[in-house]
Write an enzyme that holds these catalytic residues in place. Structure first.
Site, PDB file in Angstrom:
ATOM      1  N   SER A 183       0.841  -1.204   0.000  1.00 33.09           N
ATOM      2  CA  SER A 183       0.000   0.000   0.000  1.00 33.09           C
ATOM      3  C   SER A 183       0.876   1.253   0.000  1.00 33.09           C
ATOM      4  CB  SER A 183      -0.892  -0.005   1.248  1.00 33.09           C
ATOM      5  OG  SER A 183      -1.698   1.152   1.295  1.00 33.09           O
TER       6      SER A 183
ATOM      7  N   ASP B 293       3.976  -7.675   4.546  1.00 36.48           N
ATOM      8  CA  ASP B 293       2.852  -6.822   4.948  1.00 36.48           C
ATOM      9  C   ASP B 293       1.828  -7.699   5.654  1.00 36.48           C
ATOM     10  OD1 ASP B 293       1.871  -3.813   3.596  1.00 36.48           O
ATOM     11  OD2 ASP B 293       0.430  -4.974   4.766  1.00 36.48           O
TER      12      ASP B 293
ATOM     13  N   ASP C  66       3.702  -9.558  10.523  1.00 36.26           N
ATOM     14  CA  ASP C  66       3.448  -8.425  11.415  1.00 36.26           C
ATOM     15  C   ASP C  66       4.814  -8.007  11.951  1.00 36.26           C
ATOM     16  OD1 ASP C  66       3.004  -6.744  13.542  1.00 36.26           O
ATOM     17  OD2 ASP C  66       1.340  -7.903  14.370  1.00 36.26           O
ATOM     18  N   VAL C  67       5.260  -6.819  11.568  1.00 37.60           N
ATOM     19  CA  VAL C  67       6.637  -6.426  11.900  1.00 37.60           C
ATOM     20  C   VAL C  67       6.864  -6.250  13.406  1.00 37.60           C
ATOM     21  CG1 VAL C  67       7.140  -5.379   9.648  1.00 37.60           C
ATOM     22  CG2 VAL C  67       6.174  -3.953  11.499  1.00 37.60           C
TER      23      VAL C  67
ATOM     24  N   SER D 250       8.448  10.770   9.672  1.00 36.97           N
ATOM     25  CA  SER D 250       7.407  11.703   9.236  1.00 36.97           C
ATOM     26  C   SER D 250       7.844  13.088   9.701  1.00 36.97           C
ATOM     27  CB  SER D 250       6.069  11.355   9.896  1.00 36.97           C
ATOM     28  OG  SER D 250       5.152  12.417   9.726  1.00 36.97           O
TER      29      SER D 250
ATOM     30  N   TYR E 157       1.722   9.363  17.588  1.00 32.98           N
ATOM     31  CA  TYR E 157       2.347   9.186  16.270  1.00 32.98           C
ATOM     32  C   TYR E 157       3.706   9.906  16.222  1.00 32.98           C
ATOM     33  CZ  TYR E 157       2.679   9.125  11.144  1.00 32.98           C
ATOM     34  OH  TYR E 157       3.087   8.931   9.842  1.00 32.98           O
TER      35      TYR E 157
HETATM   36  N1  LIG Z   1       1.112   9.050   3.644  1.00 29.04           N
HETATM   37  C1  LIG Z   1       1.657  10.046   4.309  1.00 29.04           C
HETATM   38  O1  LIG Z   1       1.275  11.228   4.170  1.00 29.04           O
HETATM   39  C2  LIG Z   1       2.792   9.802   5.265  1.00 29.04           C
HETATM   40  C3  LIG Z   1       3.418  10.911   5.830  1.00 29.04           C
HETATM   41  C4  LIG Z   1       4.462  10.713   6.708  1.00 29.04           C
HETATM   42  C5  LIG Z   1       4.867   9.437   7.019  1.00 29.04           C
HETATM   43  N2  LIG Z   1       4.241   8.365   6.460  1.00 29.04           N
HETATM   44  C6  LIG Z   1       4.720   7.043   6.846  1.00 29.04           C
HETATM   45  O2  LIG Z   1       4.994   6.297   5.680  1.00 29.04           O
HETATM   46  C7  LIG Z   1       4.809   4.909   5.943  1.00 29.04           C
HETATM   47  C8  LIG Z   1       3.899   4.341   4.869  1.00 29.04           C
HETATM   48  O3  LIG Z   1       2.666   5.034   4.949  1.00 29.04           O
HETATM   49  P1  LIG Z   1       1.580   4.965   3.801  1.00 29.04           P
HETATM   50  O4  LIG Z   1       1.033   6.327   3.650  1.00 29.04           O
HETATM   51  O5  LIG Z   1       2.136   4.245   2.647  1.00 29.04           O
HETATM   52  O6  LIG Z   1       0.465   4.111   4.571  1.00 29.04           O
HETATM   53  P2  LIG Z   1      -0.448   2.901   4.078  1.00 29.04           P
HETATM   54  O7  LIG Z   1      -1.454   2.730   5.172  1.00 29.04           O
HETATM   55  O8  LIG Z   1      -0.906   3.149   2.691  1.00 29.04           O
HETATM   56  O9  LIG Z   1       0.565   1.660   4.072  1.00 29.04           O
HETATM   57  C9  LIG Z   1       1.088   1.138   5.253  1.00 29.04           C
HETATM   58  C10 LIG Z   1       1.245  -0.354   5.069  1.00 29.04           C
HETATM   59  O10 LIG Z   1       1.817  -0.885   6.279  1.00 29.04           O
HETATM   60  C11 LIG Z   1       1.167  -2.108   6.555  1.00 29.04           C
HETATM   61  N3  LIG Z   1       1.268  -2.404   7.984  1.00 29.04           N
HETATM   62  C12 LIG Z   1       0.704  -1.752   9.015  1.00 29.04           C
HETATM   63  N4  LIG Z   1       1.012  -2.336  10.167  1.00 29.04           N
HETATM   64  C13 LIG Z   1       1.808  -3.396   9.868  1.00 29.04           C
HETATM   65  C14 LIG Z   1       2.446  -4.397  10.638  1.00 29.04           C
HETATM   66  N5  LIG Z   1       2.323  -4.440  11.980  1.00 29.04           N
HETATM   67  N6  LIG Z   1       3.202  -5.311   9.991  1.00 29.04           N
HETATM   68  C15 LIG Z   1       3.322  -5.286   8.646  1.00 29.04           C
HETATM   69  N7  LIG Z   1       2.726  -4.380   7.865  1.00 29.04           N
HETATM   70  C16 LIG Z   1       1.974  -3.440   8.468  1.00 29.04           C
HETATM   71  C17 LIG Z   1      -0.271  -1.903   6.123  1.00 29.04           C
HETATM   72  O11 LIG Z   1      -0.945  -3.145   5.931  1.00 29.04           O
HETATM   73  C18 LIG Z   1      -0.090  -1.102   4.853  1.00 29.04           C
HETATM   74  O12 LIG Z   1       0.011  -1.933   3.718  1.00 29.04           O
HETATM   75  C19 LIG Z   1       4.227   4.824   7.361  1.00 29.04           C
HETATM   76  O13 LIG Z   1       5.260   4.527   8.250  1.00 29.04           O
HETATM   77  C20 LIG Z   1       3.704   6.220   7.597  1.00 29.04           C
HETATM   78  O14 LIG Z   1       3.665   6.534   8.969  1.00 29.04           O
HETATM   79  C21 LIG Z   1       3.199   8.511   5.586  1.00 29.04           C
END
Ligand SMILES: NC(=O)c1ccc[n+]([C@@H]2O[C@H](COP(=O)([O-])OP(=O)(O)OC[C@H]3O[C@@H](n4cnc5c(N)ncnc54)[C@H](O)[C@@H]3O)[C@@H](O)[C@H]2O)c1
Length: 260
Positions: A16, A37, A61-62, A154, A167
Site C-alpha cells: 500500500s 505486509d 506483522d513487523v 514523518s 504518532y
Molecule cells: N502518507 C503520508 O502522508 C505519510 C506521511 C508521513 C509518514 N508516512 C509514513 O509512511 C509509511 C507508509 O505510509 P503509507 O502512507 O504508505 O500508509 P499505508 O497505510 O498506505 O501503508 C502502510 C502499510 O503498512 C502495513 N502495515 C501496518 N502495520 C503493519 C504491521 N504491523 N506489519 C506489517 N505491515 C503493516 C499496512 O498493511 C499497509 O500496507 C508509514 O510509516 C507512515 O507513517 C506517511
C-alpha cells in the site's frame, strides 16, 4: 549501488501507499523484491502479477520478532541476499492527551504501546535481522557497500500537530535511531538513513477531510500533497548514492505543519 537484477530489496508495508509505489519502482529497475505486509490478499496479487522469480510476498506483522526473523530467513532462502531494506510498514494514530470529544477522554496507554510496537519496535526488528544478514554478504562495489536500510519517519516526528502525541513519539524515535544505526553499521558497508515524508496521497490519509488536505496543502511551499511515485524516486536515489548515511531527509514539498 547500481540497481539491476543482482540486487534484492525487502519492502515492509509494500502492499500500500509509499511502500507499494517503491516496490513497483524497484521492479522496473530489475531489482528482485520481497514484500512483507499484513495484507495477504493484496500481497499475493502483486506477487502473481510480477511472477515469483521477481517478486515474492510473505505475510508478516513487523511488531512480532519471531515473524520478522522468519521473514528475513525466507527472503534470503528465496533470493539469496538482501541489499535494500525499506521499512515502510507503519500505522497512524490521533488523539488528544486531555479533552477529546468528551472532556474526560484521553489517549489510552495501550494505544501508545500499539503504535510504538509497530512503528518503532517493528522498524527495529526488521532492521536488526536484515543488518545481521547484510554484514555477512559480499561487498557490492569498490566502496565495500553491502546494503542500505531506509526507515520512514514523518515530519510529524519533528513538528507534530495537536493530537499527534503518539504518532509523533513513534516517528521521533525512528529519527533518533538513525544516526546510531548508521554509526554501528558503517564499518560493515551498511548505510542507514531516514525519510521524513510530508503529506502524501495514500490510503493512510484517506480519513482526512478535503478541508484538512486543503489546509495542509496551503501550508506547503508547493501548495500540494505528494504523489507516492515521488517518494519512490527518492528511495531509488538513496539506494544508488553510496555516500548517503546517517541522515534524515525531509520529503515534503516545503511543508511546515501548522498549529491547527
Ligand atoms: N502518507 C503520508 O502522508 C505519510 C506521511 C508521513 C509518514 N508516512 C509514513 O509512511 C509509511 C507508509 O505510509 P503509507 O502512507 O504508505 O500508509 P499505508 O497505510 O498506505 O501503508 C502502510 C502499510 O503498512 C502495513 N502495515 C501496518 N502495520 C503493519 C504491521 N504491523 N506489519 C506489517 N505491515 C503493516 C499496512 O498493511 C499497509 O500496507 C508509514 O510509516 C507512515 O507513517 C506517511
Amino acid at each position: 549501488m547500481k540497481l539491476d537484477n543482482t540486487i534484492v530489496a525487502l519492502v515492509t508495508g509494500g502492499t500500500s501507499g509509499l511502500g507499494e509505489a517503491t516496490v513497483y519502482a524497484l521492479l522496473e529497475k530489475g531489482v528482485r523484491v520481497f514484500i512483507a505486509d499484513r495484507n495477504e490478499e493484496k500481497g499475493l496479487q502483486i506477487q502473481t502479477k510480477y511472477g515469483q522469480d521477481r517478486c515474492r510476498f510473505q505475510k508478516c506483522d513487523v511488531s512480532d520478532e519471531a515473524q520478522v526473523k522468519a521473514l528475513v530467513d525466507a527472503c534470503v532462502a528465496t533470493f539469496g541476499a538482501i541489499h535494500i531494506l525499506l521499512n515502510s510498514a507503519g500505522v497512524i494514530s490521533a488523539g488528544l492527551i486531555v479533552g477529546g470529544k468528551n472532556q474526560d477522554q484521553t489517549i489510552k496507554t495501550e494505544e501508545m504501546n500499539r503504535v510504538l510496537g509497530v512503528n518503532v519496535v517493528g522498524t527495529f526488528n526488521v532492521t536488526k535481522y536484515v543488518a545481521l544478514q547484510m554484514v555477512k554478504q559480499q561487498p557490492l562495489n569498490e566502496f565495500k557497500e553491502r546494503g542500505v536500510i531506509v526507515n520512514v519517519a514523518s515530519v510529524a516526528g519533528i513538528e507534530g500537530q495537536r493530537g499527534q502525541t503518539v504518532y509523533a513519539a513513534s516517528k521521533g524515535a525512528i529519527i533518533g535511531m538513525t544516526l546510531p544505526l548508521a554509526r554501528d553499521l558503517g564499518k560493515f558497508g551498511v548505510r542507514v538513513c531516514t525519510i521524513a515524508p510530508g503529506i502524501f496521497q495514500t490510503p493512510m490519509g484517506a480519513g482526512m477531510s478535503d478541508k484538512i488536505i486543503e489546509a495542509l496543502s496551503k501550508a506547503s511551499a508547493l501548495g500540494r500533497v505528494g504523489n507516492p511515485t515521488e517518494f519512490a524516486d527518492a528511495i531509488l536515489g538513496l539506494a544508488t548514492n553510496s555516500f548517503v548515511t546517517g541522515s534524515i531527509f525531509r520529503l515534503d514539498g516545503g511543508i511546515r505543519l501548522p498549529h491547527m
